[in-house]
Design a protein around this motif. Structure first.
Motif, mmCIF file in Angstrom:
data_model
loop_
_atom_site.group_PDB
_atom_site.id
_atom_site.type_symbol
_atom_site.label_atom_id
_atom_site.label_comp_id
_atom_site.label_asym_id
_atom_site.label_seq_id
_atom_site.Cartn_x
_atom_site.Cartn_y
_atom_site.Cartn_z
ATOM 1 N N GLY A 91 5.660 5.938 4.597
ATOM 2 C CA GLY A 91 6.192 5.505 6.041
ATOM 3 C C GLY A 91 6.226 6.449 7.127
ATOM 4 N N LEU A 92 6.155 7.715 6.781
ATOM 5 C CA LEU A 92 5.714 8.838 7.810
ATOM 6 C C LEU A 92 4.673 9.416 8.102
ATOM 7 C CD1 LEU A 92 9.210 10.503 6.546
ATOM 8 C CD2 LEU A 92 8.981 8.951 8.452
ATOM 9 N N GLU A 93 3.522 8.829 7.455
ATOM 10 C CA GLU A 93 2.282 9.526 7.460
ATOM 11 C C GLU A 93 1.730 9.436 9.107
ATOM 12 O OE1 GLU A 93 -0.460 10.559 5.242
ATOM 13 O OE2 GLU A 93 1.511 11.648 5.089
ATOM 14 N N ASN A 94 2.396 8.758 9.881
ATOM 15 C CA ASN A 94 1.869 8.721 11.348
ATOM 16 C C ASN A 94 2.238 10.244 12.060
ATOM 17 O OD1 ASN A 94 2.392 5.348 11.678
ATOM 18 N ND2 ASN A 94 0.521 6.299 12.486
ATOM 19 N N TYR A 95 2.824 11.027 11.268
ATOM 20 C CA TYR A 95 3.185 12.373 11.916
ATOM 21 C C TYR A 95 2.331 13.286 10.827
ATOM 22 C CZ TYR A 95 7.272 10.224 13.902
ATOM 23 O OH TYR A 95 8.095 9.172 14.594
ATOM 24 N N ASP A 96 1.589 14.252 11.514
ATOM 25 C CA ASP A 96 0.867 15.082 10.651
ATOM 26 C C ASP A 96 1.651 16.362 10.224
ATOM 27 O OD1 ASP A 96 1.393 16.885 12.874
ATOM 28 O OD2 ASP A 96 -0.776 16.985 13.592
ATOM 29 N N SER A 110 -9.820 8.055 9.297
ATOM 30 C CA SER A 110 -9.286 6.449 9.222
ATOM 31 C C SER A 110 -8.110 6.271 9.576
ATOM 32 C CB SER A 110 -9.511 6.533 7.538
ATOM 33 O OG SER A 110 -11.131 6.540 6.929
ATOM 34 N N PRO A 111 -7.790 5.044 9.791
ATOM 35 C CA PRO A 111 -6.636 4.518 10.379
ATOM 36 C C PRO A 111 -5.436 4.707 9.513
ATOM 37 C CG PRO A 111 -8.257 2.888 10.659
ATOM 38 C CD PRO A 111 -8.779 3.794 10.138
ATOM 39 N N VAL A 112 -4.115 5.272 9.861
ATOM 40 C CA VAL A 112 -3.160 5.727 8.993
ATOM 41 C C VAL A 112 -2.667 4.333 8.689
ATOM 42 C CG1 VAL A 112 -0.810 6.584 9.100
ATOM 43 C CG2 VAL A 112 -2.696 7.844 10.117
ATOM 44 N N ASP A 113 -2.332 4.151 7.259
ATOM 45 C CA ASP A 113 -1.576 2.974 6.825
ATOM 46 C C ASP A 113 -0.132 3.695 6.398
ATOM 47 O OD1 ASP A 113 -0.340 1.007 5.139
ATOM 48 O OD2 ASP A 113 -2.000 1.257 3.500
ATOM 49 N N ALA A 114 0.947 3.440 7.465
ATOM 50 C CA ALA A 114 2.215 3.653 7.309
ATOM 51 C C ALA A 114 3.214 2.586 6.727
ATOM 52 C CB ALA A 114 2.645 4.149 8.751
ATOM 53 N N SER A 151 10.160 -3.706 2.014
ATOM 54 C CA SER A 151 8.737 -3.372 2.706
ATOM 55 C C SER A 151 9.208 -3.047 4.101
ATOM 56 C CB SER A 151 7.781 -4.305 2.494
ATOM 57 O OG SER A 151 7.270 -4.608 1.161
ATOM 58 N N PHE A 152 8.626 -1.841 4.702
ATOM 59 C CA PHE A 152 8.762 -1.579 5.958
ATOM 60 C C PHE A 152 7.328 -1.125 6.456
ATOM 61 C CE2 PHE A 152 9.544 2.227 3.580
ATOM 62 C CZ PHE A 152 8.939 3.180 4.294
ATOM 63 N N GLN A 153 7.281 -1.121 7.785
ATOM 64 C CA GLN A 153 6.069 -0.571 8.563
ATOM 65 C C GLN A 153 6.596 0.621 9.604
ATOM 66 O OE1 GLN A 153 2.599 -1.163 8.686
ATOM 67 N NE2 GLN A 153 2.507 -3.334 8.055
ATOM 68 N N ARG A 154 6.153 1.658 9.214
ATOM 69 C CA ARG A 154 6.173 3.026 10.078
ATOM 70 C C ARG A 154 7.850 3.207 10.097
ATOM 71 N NH1 ARG A 154 2.293 2.659 15.368
ATOM 72 N NH2 ARG A 154 0.370 2.712 14.201
ATOM 73 N N ILE A 182 16.330 0.539 7.706
ATOM 74 C CA ILE A 182 16.763 0.430 6.479
ATOM 75 C C ILE A 182 17.645 1.332 6.052
ATOM 76 C CG2 ILE A 182 15.953 0.285 4.074
ATOM 77 C CD1 ILE A 182 13.209 -0.893 5.150
ATOM 78 N N LEU A 183 17.309 2.598 6.126
ATOM 79 C CA LEU A 183 18.343 3.745 5.665
ATOM 80 C C LEU A 183 19.656 3.495 6.455
ATOM 81 C CD1 LEU A 183 15.712 6.672 5.675
ATOM 82 C CD2 LEU A 183 16.632 5.399 3.680
ATOM 83 N N LYS A 184 19.597 2.986 7.677
ATOM 84 C CA LYS A 184 21.051 3.059 8.410
ATOM 85 C C LYS A 184 21.962 2.012 7.655
ATOM 86 C CE LYS A 184 22.620 2.160 13.251
ATOM 87 N NZ LYS A 184 22.435 1.958 14.661
#
Length: 284
Positions: free
Chosen positions: A176-181, A193-197, A205-208, A215-217
């Protein structure tokens, strides 16, 4: 609130550094050929952003649960080293999960690491430290082969039953944190390739990043983990089973106080464990 028997200055600064790992930011060793902007000045800005963000929750009347999803982050003012608050509405930043210092410290020198990031979330935010990997397990490559994404390589790796015990828990969080390098910068692609987060946390399930933060909150373990982290810091040692009554006392006060950080620190300072943490010197 001193940490340990001797006490020390800057408790708030040191607590944030210990809990969120901000002390490790200066030691980040990103590969300069891949991340040339990762210099000492940037690392200092990363650390100061985290410290300033934490300080806001000590000085302002707001719930510490918002550490996860606050709608702002810090940036240095143009021509200045000081950090100013910047609002965010695009879902890319905000909260501790969107801070470059956190993301970069839970990465490798050459690439991101869903395993390390999942471990950071579980250990630092929920106090659910995962077990170490079994011996003899082959590690993932330090660099992703051309034409593949790290997610694809990781999913092949976890297909091995010997690897699945750890990866099935950690990877769905870290994905879920793969949008950050590896330097904590936002990206939309990985290796072209597009990031699948997409991710999964305890069956949800969650997105980004923002959805993961929500969810964690809502997980009661987050607030209780803050209690444990603050109490361990105040006592200057790891907690034991004998501290559980104190954890419940501090956690109850923390909750009753609207989960505000000043109330948490006061509750730790008033607890029997903290007040009796040092032996009383013998009378002369």
């Amino acid at each position: 609130m001193p940490g340990g028997c001797g006490g020390r200055r800057g408790t708030r600064h040191h607590f944030a550094g210990q809990w969120l790992g901000l002390r490790k930011v200066d030691g980040i060793t990103a590969d300069p050929s891949l991340f040339p902007g990762m210099n000492s000045e940037l690392k200092r800005a990363m650390r100061e952003e985290g410290e300033s963000f934490f300080r806001a929750f000590l000085n302002e009347d707001r719930s510490a649960l918002e550490l996860l999803d606050a709608d702002y982050y810090g940036l240095p003012r143009p021509g200045s080293a000081s950090v100013t608050r910047v609002s965010t509405g695009d879902g890319r930043r905000g909260g501790v999960l969107g801070q470059a210092g956190v993301l970069a410290q839970a990465s490798l020198a050459t690439r991101t690491s869903p395993v390390l990031r999942g471990k950071w979330v579980l250990g630092k935010l929920l106090c659910q430290e995962p077990p170490p990997p079994p011996p003899g397990v082959e590690a993932l490559p330090t660099q992703v082969p051309p034409g593949s994404t790290l997610r694809q390589i990781t999913e092949l790796h976890r297909a091995n039953p010997a690897c699945a015990s750890c990866h099935d828990t950690l990877d769905p969080i870290g994905f879920g944190l793969e949008n950050y390098d590896a330097a904590g910068a936002w990206r939309e692609t990985d290796n072209g390739s597009p990031v699948d987060a997409t991710g999964n946390f305890k069956g949800v399930s969650f997105q980004r990043p923002r959805e993961l933060a929500t969810i964690l909150k809502g997980d009661p373990a987050f607030a209780t983990c803050m209690t444990r982290q603050a109490l361990a810091y105040g006592l200057g040692r790891a907690l034991t089973d004998e501290d559980e009554a104190t954890v419940r006392y501090v956690d109850t006060r923390f909750s009753a106080g609207g989960h505000r950080l000043p109330e948490l620190l006061v509750a730790v300072a008033l607890s029997d464990s903290f007040r009796n943490r040092c032996p009383v010197p013998a009378a002369e």
